[in-house]
Design an enzyme around this catalytic site. Structure first.
Site, PDB file in Angstrom:
ATOM      1  CG  HIS A  14      -4.941  -0.495  -1.994  1.00 11.18           C
ATOM      2  ND1 HIS A  14      -4.243   0.541  -1.429  1.00 11.18           N
ATOM      3  CD2 HIS A  14      -5.585   0.033  -3.075  1.00 11.18           C
ATOM      4  CE1 HIS A  14      -4.453   1.651  -2.123  1.00 11.18           C
ATOM      5  NE2 HIS A  14      -5.256   1.369  -3.134  1.00 11.18           N
ATOM      6  CG  ASP A  43      -8.033   1.815  -6.218  1.00  8.61           C
ATOM      7  OD1 ASP A  43      -7.166   1.500  -5.372  1.00  8.61           O
ATOM      8  OD2 ASP A  43      -8.779   2.805  -6.083  1.00  8.61           O
ATOM      9  CE  LYS A  64      -1.089   6.640  -4.710  1.00 12.24           C
ATOM     10  NZ  LYS A  64      -2.129   5.837  -5.328  1.00 12.24           N
ATOM     11  CG  HIS A 111      -3.714   1.609  -8.078  1.00 11.04           C
ATOM     12  ND1 HIS A 111      -3.562   2.968  -7.968  1.00 11.04           N
ATOM     13  CD2 HIS A 111      -4.338   1.244  -6.928  1.00 11.04           C
ATOM     14  CE1 HIS A 111      -4.057   3.393  -6.828  1.00 11.04           C
ATOM     15  NE2 HIS A 111      -4.553   2.352  -6.179  1.00 11.04           N
ATOM     16  CG  HIS A 123      -7.395   5.727  -8.603  1.00 14.63           C
ATOM     17  ND1 HIS A 123      -7.255   7.087  -8.438  1.00 14.63           N
ATOM     18  CD2 HIS A 123      -6.802   5.167  -7.539  1.00 14.63           C
ATOM     19  CE1 HIS A 123      -6.616   7.309  -7.309  1.00 14.63           C
ATOM     20  NE2 HIS A 123      -6.315   6.168  -6.753  1.00 14.63           N
ATOM     21  CG  HIS A 181      -5.221   9.658  -4.644  1.00  8.87           C
ATOM     22  ND1 HIS A 181      -5.907   8.505  -4.326  1.00  8.87           N
ATOM     23  CD2 HIS A 181      -6.143  10.665  -4.580  1.00  8.87           C
ATOM     24  CE1 HIS A 181      -7.180   8.804  -4.075  1.00  8.87           C
ATOM     25  NE2 HIS A 181      -7.341  10.106  -4.216  1.00  8.87           N
TER      26      HIS A 181
HETATM   27  C1  NCD Z   1      -7.932   2.882  -1.265  1.00  4.72           C
HETATM   28  C2  NCD Z   1      -7.672   2.102   0.022  1.00  4.72           C
HETATM   29  O1  NCD Z   1      -8.648   1.633   0.620  1.00  4.72           O
HETATM   30  O2  NCD Z   1      -6.519   1.924   0.393  1.00  4.72           O
HETATM   31  N1  NCD Z   1      -9.304   3.271  -1.312  1.00  4.72           N
HETATM   32  C3  NCD Z   1     -10.025   3.610  -2.394  1.00  4.72           C
HETATM   33  O3  NCD Z   1     -11.166   4.017  -2.256  1.00  4.72           O
HETATM   34  N2  NCD Z   1      -9.533   3.502  -3.612  1.00  4.72           N
HETATM   35  C4  NCD Z   1      -7.003   4.045  -1.343  1.00  4.72           C
HETATM   36  C5  NCD Z   1      -6.964   4.705  -2.703  1.00  4.72           C
HETATM   37  O4  NCD Z   1      -6.467   4.130  -3.678  1.00  4.72           O
HETATM   38  O5  NCD Z   1      -7.450   5.831  -2.818  1.00  4.72           O
HETATM   39 ZN    ZN Z   2      -5.790   2.617  -4.588  1.00  5.54          ZN
END
Ligand code: NCD
Ligand code: ZN
Length: 346
Positions: A17, A248, A100, A15, A175, A137
């Site tokens: 971004h 994450d 997702k 996981h 998470h 989520h």
């Molecule tokens: C994530 C993001 O910034 O895209 N932020 C976070 O606090 N984890 C989104 C997410 O996974 O909730």
């Molecule tokens: Zn995330």
């Protein structure tokens, strides 16, 4: 004598971004440094809602790999109220491995997420039929629910029902941050697993709020009280196959974190693996590390283990205070300026 080196199957990050465009030149190499594969979140602007968008996003990620890198992005589809079973079949055909679910408004770029979860059951059935994974989520978004309780309420309102209605659906509770989530996952069938981030293993809400507000430790789901942190640590220490690595890692520019309304997300790609090692060492559970980083995830996804290995050496080093992006913007990485005990060799 404590070990001086650790060699494990090269891990995957289940996981994270990457964001898009110029940011990829920072995020993709940072992850390819120590992960063979990663599940790439689809919460771009606009979100990745169909196979075509996922495939072109995948190409942009591949172009940002360092020379010679064999890093493989595993693509995901962003569920909306309008997603149909046909979209799921098309995604499967395109090689997308997971879908997702963001409750609308739960986190960064989730406005296009799901408002009425109950109406998506035909889509969930199709995800199960296609042997894809659903990534959840798990937080309610109702403003009347205290932010620290949103994960538990989501379990009670939605997840209990989902596991009863579609027991064959394989989903990742992402998470996780509470003892309630740990208990739910352990009590559910082998079709339910969870990822755990480094920040939720290393920190509790005091690390965000005590002695001053620390925006770089703010993420969603928000850090909880220490009893929950301890429950997460016990979960990974137990060696249960249901828990695996999902950093994450979620970069936001420095000025968007250090703001009167700061963004949620910790950019941990520079240190995530080393921080997990640190946690497992503190727990006296280094024998459980490799399953968590490199086997439990592939087993849950039905994918092969990676063939390469990675070695970490016991060596102090400091996470940079900030990182400059190709366009000159800055990011403050998670654990900026702090000293770590393990470093990837080479
Ligand atoms: C994530 C993001 O910034 O895209 N932020 C976070 O606090 N984890 C989104 C997410 O996974 O909730
Ligand atoms: Zn995330």
């Amino acid at each position: 004598m404590s070990a001086k080196t650790i060699t494990i199957i090269k891990p995957d990050d289940w996981h994270l971004h990457f964001r898009d465009n110029g940011m990829l030149l920072e995020t993709v190499p940072a992850t390819a440094r120590c992960f063979s594969r990663a599940i790439v979140m689809p919460n771009l602007v606009p979100p990745v809602v169909n196979a075509e968008m996922a495939l072109s996003y995948r190409e942009r990620i591949l172009s940002a790999r360092p020379n010679g890198s064999t890093f493989e992005p595993l693509m995901t589809l962003y569920l909306t109220d309008k997603t149909t079973p046909a979209d799921i079949r098309a995604a499967k055909k395109a090689g997308i491995v997971a879908v997702k679910l963001y409750p609308a408004g739960a986190t960064t770029n989730s406005d296009a997420g799901v408002n009425a979860l109950d109406t998506l059951y035909p889509v969930f059935e199709e995800i199960a039929t296609q042997n894809m994974r659903l990534l959840i989520h798990g937080e309610v978004t109702s403003k009347d629910i205290d932010i620290f309780d949103r994960e538990k309420v989501f379990i009670d309102r939605y997840l209990c029902h989902l596991t009863r209605q579609i027991p064959e659906l394989k989903f990742v509770f992402e998470h996780i941050t509470t003892s309630d989530a740990v208990d739910f996952v352990l009590e559910s069938s082998a079709n339910v697993a969870a990822t755990i981030t480094p920040q939720h293993l290393l920190m509790n809400r005091n690390d965000m709020l005590d002695g001053g507000i620390r925006p770089h430790n703010y993420c969603l789901p928000v850090l909880k009280r220490s009893s929950h942190q301890l429950a997460l640590r016990k979960a990974v220490q137990s060696g249960s196959k249901k828990f695996f690595l999902g950093s994450d890692s979620a970069p936001h520019e420095k000025n968007k974190k250090e703001s009167s309304c700061g963004c949620a997300g910790c950019y941990s790609a520079w240190s995530a693996l080393e921080l997990y090692v640190q946690v497992f060492e503190e727990l006296g559970a280094l024998d459980k590390l490799e399953n968590f980083t490199s086997r439990n995830g592939p087993d849950f996804y039905g994918l092969p283990y990676n063939k390469e290995q990675v070695t970490l050496v016991r060596k102090e080093w400091q996470v940079p205070e900030s990182i400059v992006l190709p366009d000159g913007e800055r990011i403050v990485p998670f654990y900026a300026g702090q000293t770590l005990q393990w470093q990837i060799a080479n």
